[in-house]
Enzyme design. Structure first.
Site, PDB file in Angstrom:
ATOM      1  N   LYS A 166       0.844  -1.184   0.000  1.00  0.00           N
ATOM      2  CA  LYS A 166       0.000   0.000   0.000  1.00  0.00           C
ATOM      3  C   LYS A 166       0.886   1.244   0.000  1.00  0.00           C
ATOM      4  CE  LYS A 166      -4.397  -1.204   2.193  1.00  0.00           C
ATOM      5  NZ  LYS A 166      -5.244  -1.014   3.379  1.00  0.00           N
ATOM      6  N   GLU A 186     -19.679  -7.785   8.896  1.00  0.00           N
ATOM      7  CA  GLU A 186     -20.719  -7.104   9.651  1.00  0.00           C
ATOM      8  C   GLU A 186     -21.726  -8.066  10.271  1.00  0.00           C
ATOM      9  OE1 GLU A 186     -19.138  -4.353   6.478  1.00  0.00           O
ATOM     10  OE2 GLU A 186     -19.912  -6.419   6.481  1.00  0.00           O
ATOM     11  N   ARG A 219     -25.818  -4.586   5.746  1.00  0.00           N
ATOM     12  CA  ARG A 219     -25.355  -5.934   5.417  1.00  0.00           C
ATOM     13  C   ARG A 219     -25.641  -6.932   6.534  1.00  0.00           C
ATOM     14  NH1 ARG A 219     -19.545  -5.411   2.551  1.00  0.00           N
ATOM     15  NH2 ARG A 219     -20.321  -7.328   1.652  1.00  0.00           N
TER      16      ARG A 219
END
Length: 614
Positions: A278, A363, A391
């Site tokens: 990253k 979630e 979700r």
């Protein structure tokens, strides 16, 4: 404009380049990303990490006939630039500009819209099966970030894909080295070898030859699995029915091109594991990729963003409250589905590490995990964005509400969210929360009220939700002392004539401004459920028109709760319901978006005037 990048208007132009030119293109593309995002804001670290992969994918695959499905969509800026949207990057995430995520209406190269995680394998599998049913030879590729692999949906799709045996390539972009480290030149060589036609043909031929000798075939399979397990972490994915390849260096273009070219010729489910960094190529992002994951405008040389206002955000108010509450109550635990920084839990995680749980992008699990803790006497607080709570709706109903468990939902990003657009807007939570039995639903109008509502929620023995907007509030000082609010009680903030405005949450400030213009009564309703029916009855008796205002869709929202209250008590009065329209609202500047929806002071006042003259 850099020479090579300036020549690329589509992947067809990219494929005309010599392979030896691609490293230079990667450098130019990375520099353009830093310069562009510094002017618009957006996701930076993740996009810097996928430059070489994006180039290699469009170079080897015949896009858009071959389908690239990106997961999560915040790693697609290089993809947008190479597919004809380089100039449009100047209006990234702005009203009328291009979205920060893949969007089907925007380009034929955006094969699947996304903003939430863990969806790519399912979607790409559907496309692979569609190609097979249509007798086509195009390929489907799912590019999934390592964080998204923590989502259960990704594994549901892997399980199904192995059984279907479609021509699907899953690329795991392992950008935090969360599964394994690359093992250098030898590993790259082995990956290239295992993706080649010779290896695949040898494997099929050996299986055919050994089918007549089952004990020998089983021994050969076990030996192959053991040998591959010694040099790769692919046993799990092999068990799902995929041919596992990798891990390889995701910044080595030559290795990527050779491996992808070989895989392009293979049949059946393939799994390529690449390791990237990253923030690659930009020193500030390499040093702190989390800080530069999502950025506002910044100076590309120093990496410093302009100074922000001093008043706290709602997220910061929540984070401070969580630490204070945890110090008072040892039963409190904090849970987040991979949003520690975004939800304001960094300090809590440092101070109370034994009571902090980041469950990953999961979630559904987060809510049922919280339910289990609540069953045994703990006070779980789930910090979650409104758009992500969608979700886990079944878990909220089935595992928490039916059992009436005291789980606190701290719902961030309620309402419109500006530049992130429709995929991240919290436009529906008041509607889908208030219809659930046993739920208490609160919406604070300012920073201090947010803190007191969180405290109120934590003292309840039933499920509760405190829903607050993104960013900063009106600037009300936050009192350190915590005091529970009377449940289901609103407050009158202004007395006026003819019209009563019932404001919910973030809409109190513009409602008060509109009330001043119209000399209207204004109530801060505070609770969406239970609604203050007594105050509603009082306002009906004293006013000609009731107006509800909410930063939520009108359908089924807080205004609908008021309409139901009027019907239940046999009250007759004109009712004007103001809120978000029945449409998905694209990205833009938050205050302008509210104005466009008629939810600023001028819009509220104009709507009321129009209704009064009818």
């Amino acid at each position: 404009m850099p020479a090579l990048l300036n020549s690329i208007a589509s992947p067809e132009d990219l494929r005309k380049l010599d392979r030896a030119q691609l490293p230079q293109l990667a450098e130019e593309l990375r520099a353009f990303l830093v310069e562009s995002v510094s002017k618009t804001g957006g996701h930076l670290s993740s996009n810097l990490g996928t430059v070489e992969l994006t180039i290699a994918l469009h170079y080897i695959f015949d896009t858009p006939d071959d389908k690239l499905v990106w997961d999560v969509g915040h790693q697609t800026y290089a993809h947008k630039i190479l597919t004809g949207r380089r100039e449009a990057m100047s209006r990234l995430r702005m009203a009328g500009g291009i979205a920060g995520f893949p969007k089907r209406e925007e380009s034929p190269y955006d094969t699947f819209g996304t903003g939430h995680s863990s969806t790519s394998i399912s979607a790409a599998l559907g496309m692979a099966v569609a190609a097979r049913l249509a007798g086509k030879d195009n390929r489907s590729v799912a590019i999934i970030g390592d964080g998204a692999m923590t989502g259960g949906m990704a594994f549901e799709a892997l399980n199904n894909a192995g059984a279907i045996d479609a021509n699907l390539l899953v690329i795991l972009n392992d950008n935090d080295m969360s599964i394994s480290r690359p093992v250098g030149a030898l590993n790259n060589y082995l990956a290239k070898l295992m993706s080649g036609r010779f290896y695949a043909a040898m494997r099929r031929g050996s299986e055919k030859m050994l089918k007549g000798m089952p004990p020998v075939l089983e021994f050969a399979k076990r030996t192959e699995e053991h040998l591959k397990g010694m040099v790769t972490p692919g046993t799990l994915f092999e068990e799902f029915g995929f041919n596992y390849i990798g891990p390889i260096d995701g910044h080595d273009i030559d290795v990527l091109l050779d491996t992808l070219s070989n895989i392009r010729q293979l049949e059946g489910p393939q799994f390529l594991h690449i390791v990237t960094q990253k923030g690659k190529g930009y020193a500030h992002a390499e040093e702190d990729c989390t800080l530069y994951h999502g950025v506002s405008k910044f100076d590309p040389v120093s990496g410093i963003a302009p100074q922000q206002a001093s008043k706290p955000t709602y997220t910061e108010v929540f984070g401070d409250w969580l630490c204070d509450m945890a110090a008072q109550d040892e039963r409190l635990v904090g849970i987040t589905p991979a949003m520690c920084e975004g939800s304001g839990m960094v300090e809590f995680a440092e101070k109370f590490p034994q009571r902090y749980f980041d469950v990953g992008i999961a979630e559904q699990h987060a809510l049922t995990f919280a339910a289990g803790l609540a069953c045994d006497g703990y006070k779980p607080v789930v910090a979650i964005y409104s758009t992500f709570l969608q979700r886990a709706y079944d878990q909220l109903i089935h595992d928490i509400a039916i059992q009436n468990l005291p789980v606190v939902l701290a719902i961030d990003r309620g309402g419109l969210v500006g530049a992130d657009g429709a995929t991240h807007a919290g436009s529906f939570d008041l509607s889908y929360l208030r219809c659930i039995p046993n739920m208490t639903v609160m919406a604070p109008a300012d920073e201090n009220e947010c803190r007191q509502m969180l405290y109120t929620a934590c003292r309840l023995d039933t499920p509760s939700a405190v829903r607050y907007p993104r960013g900063r509030g009106p600037g009300v000082a936050v009192k350190q002392m915590m005091q529970a609010l009377p449940v289901g009680k609103a407050e009158l903030r202004r007395s006026g004539k003819r019209v009563a405005i019932l404001a919910f949450g973030s809409m109190l400030a513009p409602a008060l401004a509109a009330g001043e213009q119209l000399d209207a009564t204004v109530a801060n309703m505070r609770f969406v459920k239970p609604l203050d029916a007594e105050l509603v009855r009082q306002l009906v008796c004293e006013h000609e028109l009731l107006v509800t205002v909410e930063e939520n869709v009108v359908q089924g929202g807080a205004g609908s709760a008021v309409a139901e209250c009027l019907q239940q008590h046999g009250l007759t009065v004109p009712l004007l319901q103001l809120g978000l329209p029945d449409s998905f609202i694209e990205q833009g500047e938050h205050m302008q978006m509210l104005a466009d929806c008629g939810l600023d002071a001028a819009g509220i006042a104009a709507a009321i005037r129009d209704r009064l003259v009818e």
